[in-house]
Write a protein that holds these residues in place. Structure first.
Motif, PDB file in Angstrom:
ATOM      1  N   ARG A 138       0.822  -1.213   0.000  1.00  0.00           N
ATOM      2  CA  ARG A 138       0.000   0.000   0.000  1.00  0.00           C
ATOM      3  C   ARG A 138       0.857   1.263   0.000  1.00  0.00           C
ATOM      4  O   ARG A 138       0.529   2.246  -0.641  1.00  0.00           O
ATOM      5  N   GLY A 139       1.933   1.266   0.761  1.00  0.00           N
ATOM      6  CA  GLY A 139       2.828   2.418   0.753  1.00  0.00           C
ATOM      7  C   GLY A 139       2.285   3.652   1.437  1.00  0.00           C
ATOM      8  O   GLY A 139       2.695   4.772   1.117  1.00  0.00           O
ATOM      9  N   VAL A 140       1.370   3.487   2.376  1.00  0.00           N
ATOM     10  CA  VAL A 140       0.805   4.638   3.097  1.00  0.00           C
ATOM     11  C   VAL A 140       1.257   4.582   4.549  1.00  0.00           C
ATOM     12  O   VAL A 140       1.038   3.579   5.244  1.00  0.00           O
ATOM     13  N   ALA A 141       1.890   5.632   5.013  1.00  0.00           N
ATOM     14  CA  ALA A 141       2.330   5.694   6.414  1.00  0.00           C
ATOM     15  C   ALA A 141       1.126   5.594   7.344  1.00  0.00           C
ATOM     16  O   ALA A 141       0.095   6.235   7.118  1.00  0.00           O
ATOM     17  N   LEU A 142       1.254   4.787   8.394  1.00  0.00           N
ATOM     18  CA  LEU A 142       0.147   4.583   9.333  1.00  0.00           C
ATOM     19  C   LEU A 142       0.109   5.722  10.345  1.00  0.00           C
ATOM     20  O   LEU A 142       0.605   5.627  11.470  1.00  0.00           O
ATOM     21  N   ALA A 143      -0.498   6.804   9.914  1.00  0.00           N
ATOM     22  CA  ALA A 143      -0.508   8.025  10.719  1.00  0.00           C
ATOM     23  C   ALA A 143      -1.230   7.839  12.046  1.00  0.00           C
ATOM     24  O   ALA A 143      -0.833   8.419  13.062  1.00  0.00           O
ATOM     25  N   HIS A 144      -2.290   7.034  12.073  1.00  0.00           N
ATOM     26  CA  HIS A 144      -3.031   6.865  13.325  1.00  0.00           C
ATOM     27  C   HIS A 144      -2.192   6.128  14.373  1.00  0.00           C
ATOM     28  O   HIS A 144      -2.337   6.383  15.575  1.00  0.00           O
ATOM     29  N   VAL A 145      -1.287   5.258  13.925  1.00  0.00           N
ATOM     30  CA  VAL A 145      -0.377   4.591  14.863  1.00  0.00           C
ATOM     31  C   VAL A 145       0.625   5.600  15.414  1.00  0.00           C
ATOM     32  O   VAL A 145       0.911   5.631  16.616  1.00  0.00           O
ATOM     33  N   LEU A 146       1.161   6.436  14.534  1.00  0.00           N
ATOM     34  CA  LEU A 146       2.081   7.484  14.981  1.00  0.00           C
ATOM     35  C   LEU A 146       1.392   8.408  15.980  1.00  0.00           C
ATOM     36  O   LEU A 146       1.974   8.785  17.001  1.00  0.00           O
ATOM     37  N   MET A 147       0.147   8.761  15.680  1.00  0.00           N
ATOM     38  CA  MET A 147      -0.602   9.653  16.560  1.00  0.00           C
ATOM     39  C   MET A 147      -0.782   9.065  17.946  1.00  0.00           C
ATOM     40  O   MET A 147      -0.721   9.773  18.963  1.00  0.00           O
ATOM     41  N   ALA A 148      -0.996   7.756  17.991  1.00  0.00           N
ATOM     42  CA  ALA A 148      -1.198   7.082  19.272  1.00  0.00           C
ATOM     43  C   ALA A 148       0.036   7.146  20.153  1.00  0.00           C
ATOM     44  O   ALA A 148      -0.043   6.945  21.370  1.00  0.00           O
ATOM     45  N   HIS A 149       1.187   7.464  19.548  1.00  0.00           N
ATOM     46  CA  HIS A 149       2.434   7.573  20.311  1.00  0.00           C
ATOM     47  C   HIS A 149       2.934   9.018  20.367  1.00  0.00           C
ATOM     48  O   HIS A 149       4.126   9.260  20.567  1.00  0.00           O
ATOM     49  N   GLY A 150       2.007   9.960  20.197  1.00  0.00           N
ATOM     50  CA  GLY A 150       2.318  11.359  20.459  1.00  0.00           C
ATOM     51  C   GLY A 150       2.724  12.209  19.285  1.00  0.00           C
ATOM     52  O   GLY A 150       3.056  13.387  19.460  1.00  0.00           O
ATOM     53  N   VAL A 151       2.710  11.662  18.058  1.00  0.00           N
ATOM     54  CA  VAL A 151       3.093  12.450  16.880  1.00  0.00           C
ATOM     55  C   VAL A 151       1.888  13.245  16.388  1.00  0.00           C
ATOM     56  O   VAL A 151       0.774  12.708  16.291  1.00  0.00           O
TER      57      VAL A 151
ATOM     58  N   VAL B 219     -12.975  14.904   3.601  1.00  0.00           N
ATOM     59  CA  VAL B 219     -13.754  13.792   4.139  1.00  0.00           C
ATOM     60  C   VAL B 219     -13.462  12.529   3.333  1.00  0.00           C
ATOM     61  O   VAL B 219     -13.276  11.442   3.883  1.00  0.00           O
ATOM     62  N   ARG B 220     -13.381  12.673   2.025  1.00  0.00           N
ATOM     63  CA  ARG B 220     -13.064  11.525   1.173  1.00  0.00           C
ATOM     64  C   ARG B 220     -11.646  11.012   1.448  1.00  0.00           C
ATOM     65  O   ARG B 220     -11.404   9.801   1.489  1.00  0.00           O
ATOM     66  N   ILE B 221     -10.702  11.916   1.654  1.00  0.00           N
ATOM     67  CA  ILE B 221      -9.327  11.498   1.959  1.00  0.00           C
ATOM     68  C   ILE B 221      -9.287  10.735   3.281  1.00  0.00           C
ATOM     69  O   ILE B 221      -8.595   9.709   3.402  1.00  0.00           O
ATOM     70  N   SER B 222     -10.029  11.200   4.283  1.00  0.00           N
ATOM     71  CA  SER B 222     -10.037  10.500   5.572  1.00  0.00           C
ATOM     72  C   SER B 222     -10.693   9.131   5.437  1.00  0.00           C
ATOM     73  O   SER B 222     -10.266   8.156   6.066  1.00  0.00           O
ATOM     74  N   ASN B 223     -11.721   9.027   4.598  1.00  0.00           N
ATOM     75  CA  ASN B 223     -12.372   7.742   4.343  1.00  0.00           C
ATOM     76  C   ASN B 223     -11.430   6.800   3.593  1.00  0.00           C
ATOM     77  O   ASN B 223     -11.332   5.604   3.929  1.00  0.00           O
ATOM     78  N   LEU B 224     -10.715   7.328   2.609  1.00  0.00           N
ATOM     79  CA  LEU B 224      -9.747   6.515   1.870  1.00  0.00           C
ATOM     80  C   LEU B 224      -8.674   5.980   2.805  1.00  0.00           C
ATOM     81  O   LEU B 224      -8.325   4.793   2.767  1.00  0.00           O
ATOM     82  N   TYR B 225      -8.150   6.855   3.658  1.00  0.00           N
ATOM     83  CA  TYR B 225      -7.129   6.417   4.610  1.00  0.00           C
ATOM     84  C   TYR B 225      -7.674   5.334   5.535  1.00  0.00           C
ATOM     85  O   TYR B 225      -6.996   4.329   5.793  1.00  0.00           O
ATOM     86  N   ALA B 226      -8.888   5.524   6.050  1.00  0.00           N
ATOM     87  CA  ALA B 226      -9.473   4.545   6.966  1.00  0.00           C
ATOM     88  C   ALA B 226      -9.590   3.180   6.295  1.00  0.00           C
ATOM     89  O   ALA B 226      -9.338   2.144   6.919  1.00  0.00           O
ATOM     90  N   ASN B 227      -9.958   3.162   5.016  1.00  0.00           N
ATOM     91  CA  ASN B 227     -10.032   1.904   4.275  1.00  0.00           C
ATOM     92  C   ASN B 227      -8.663   1.259   4.126  1.00  0.00           C
ATOM     93  O   ASN B 227      -8.479   0.072   4.414  1.00  0.00           O
ATOM     94  N   VAL B 228      -7.701   2.045   3.692  1.00  0.00           N
ATOM     95  CA  VAL B 228      -6.354   1.523   3.426  1.00  0.00           C
ATOM     96  C   VAL B 228      -5.685   1.051   4.708  1.00  0.00           C
ATOM     97  O   VAL B 228      -5.040  -0.009   4.744  1.00  0.00           O
ATOM     98  N   ALA B 229      -5.835   1.833   5.780  1.00  0.00           N
ATOM     99  CA  ALA B 229      -5.194   1.507   7.053  1.00  0.00           C
ATOM    100  C   ALA B 229      -6.030   0.550   7.890  1.00  0.00           C
ATOM    101  O   ALA B 229      -5.645   0.211   8.999  1.00  0.00           O
ATOM    102  N   GLN B 230      -7.158   0.137   7.356  1.00  0.00           N
ATOM    103  CA  GLN B 230      -8.057  -0.823   8.024  1.00  0.00           C
ATOM    104  C   GLN B 230      -8.493  -0.326   9.402  1.00  0.00           C
ATOM    105  O   GLN B 230      -8.469  -1.036  10.396  1.00  0.00           O
TER     106      GLN B 230
END
Length: 415
Positions: free
Chosen positions: A287-300, A322-333
């Motif tokens: 997928r090649g998408v950085a898992l931003a929500h994981v980073l966020m969970a550790h203070g980033v 809104v579409r970008i956030s939905n796309l990310y949610a799909n890709v990052a499961q």
């Protein structure tokens, strides 16, 4: 209580469990509470969600809407850079303004009210795009706050004369300085030069960084080191960082703690990174998408953003965050309500922190910037792609998108 207007029965993002009234006076939020009493016009939002405007942290207005001018067959980063470099030779102030206007208006209609756009400068294009976007910034200040980040797409150290143009752009009023270290043979050298420019002009930094799938070399570590050494912690963002998608979870957590400690924020760009990354694979494509929500969970501090619109880097885009956030949610499961709420935060409140916006939010005393979504929670906004219905900037309505209406035959005949 003296108010100009009241929006009743609103659910404010982050506190959507409670219905409140929002009172506006002289372009600012003047009162927020239950059952506001004032002799002022009012509007019932029916429990809909209100956000303080979407925040686009990473987009390229100057090279948007180039489809038709560029022929691309491979879909690689190198091909896209080459195609746009060729098209750039024909850019004029009028052309950049017209294409930027088309994209900016789309973003405004989707509820975006704050935006940082990257702007390419080099010895060939000069300040053409800067001049165009400075005018666009002025002309659309009634609807959106636009900040310009200058950067060298085709290299800095390996492109003689480019740094002089970067300096000229900053002297001309660019708001932020950026870089693309992977475009120079000495990536650390470019990073150092960008930090020096930031210190010289007192501006924030936003890098395109660590694009690819080989995490054996990470420029983000040098960025973290210099952020701490220069005192620029909290003023540095890095975008793409697709190499983070190729590290094991334990290593990702370790890097997240390093980024958080250094005050370096991260922007994930799912539309572009999904389109460009992994072209060399014919199966099991990463997928090649950085898992931003994981980073966020550790203070980033993290954001999700659009990046490119209708060009060789990303031949798609309606400018909907809104579409970008939905796309990310799909890709990052990401599928839990809390997780999806975080995805919306990464195009609103967390994005505002990345841009160091002090006047962002729905609270008394700050500018009355708000967007009403046709949903009741942040999770619903992401899961159902809730459309924005209308927005206000400093208390003035900037756009309206009426809610869809179903024309049921029996009901229509009665009406």
């Amino acid at each position: 209580m003296s108010l100009d207007h009241i929006f009743r029965n609103a659910r404010i993002a982050g506190n959507e469990g409670h219905l409140v009234d929002i009172g506006i006076r002289a372009g600012r939020f003047a009162a927020i509470g239950v059952g506001l009493e004032a002799d002022a016009p009012s509007e019932d939002l029916g429990g809909r969600l209100v956000v303080p405007g979407f925040v686009e942290t990473h987009i390229h207005l100057d090279k948007s809407c180039l489809l038709g001018r560029c022929v691309c067959e491979k879909g690689t980063l190198e091909e896209a850079i080459g195609a746009v470099a060729a098209a750039k030779k024909a850019f004029t102030v009028e052309d950049v303004y017209a294409r930027g206007k088309r994209t900016l208006e789309k973003a405004i209609l989707q509820g975006t009210q704050r935006m940082r756009t990257h702007v390419e400068v080099d010895p060939r294009i000069g300040l053409t795009s800067i001049h165009a976007l400075k005018q666009l910034k002025k002309d659309y200040a009634w609807a959106i706050d636009l900040k310009l980040c200058v950067f060298p797409q085709e290299g800095l150290l390996d492109d003689p004369g480019c740094e002089d143009v970067m300096v000229a752009a900053l002297e001309a009023g660019a708001d932020v300085v950026g870089g693309a270290p992977y475009m120079d043979k000495d990536s650390h050298g470019q990073i150092a030069h960008v930090f020096a420019l930031a210190q010289r002009f007192g501006v924030d930094i936003d890098f395109h960084l660590d694009f690819g799938l080989d995490p054996s070399h990470l420029d983000l570590l040098e960025v973290c080191r210099l952020a701490e050494e220069t005192g620029w912690s909290g003023r540095v963002a890095i975008g793409h960082v697709t190499k983070l998608s190729a590290v094991p979870h334990d290593r990702l957590v370790e890097l997240a703690k390093r980024l958080a400690g250094a005050g370096v924020a991260v922007t994930a760009l799912p539309a572009t990174d999904l389109f460009l990354i992994g072209r060399e694979y014919d199966h099991n494509v990463p997928r090649g998408v950085a898992l931003a929500h994981v980073l966020m969970a550790h203070g980033v501090t993290c954001s999700l953003s659009t990046n490119n619109v209708l060009n060789p880097f990303t031949p798609f885009g309606d400018c909907s965050l809104v579409r970008i956030s939905n796309l990310y949610a799909n890709v990052a499961q990401v599928g839990t309500p809390a997780g999806m709420a975080t995805c919306l935060d990464m195009v609103t409140s967390s994005s505002a922190r990345l841009l160091n916006l002090a006047d962002y939010g729905i609270r008394e005393g700050v500018p009355a910037d708000m967007v009403v979504l046709d949903c009741t929670t942040r999770a619903e906004a992401v899961s159902e792609l809730a459309p924005p219905l209308f927005g206000l900037k400093a208390g003035r309505r900037t756009f309206t998108r009426p809610a869809a209406h179903l024309h049921v035959p029996a009901l229509e005949s009665v009406a």
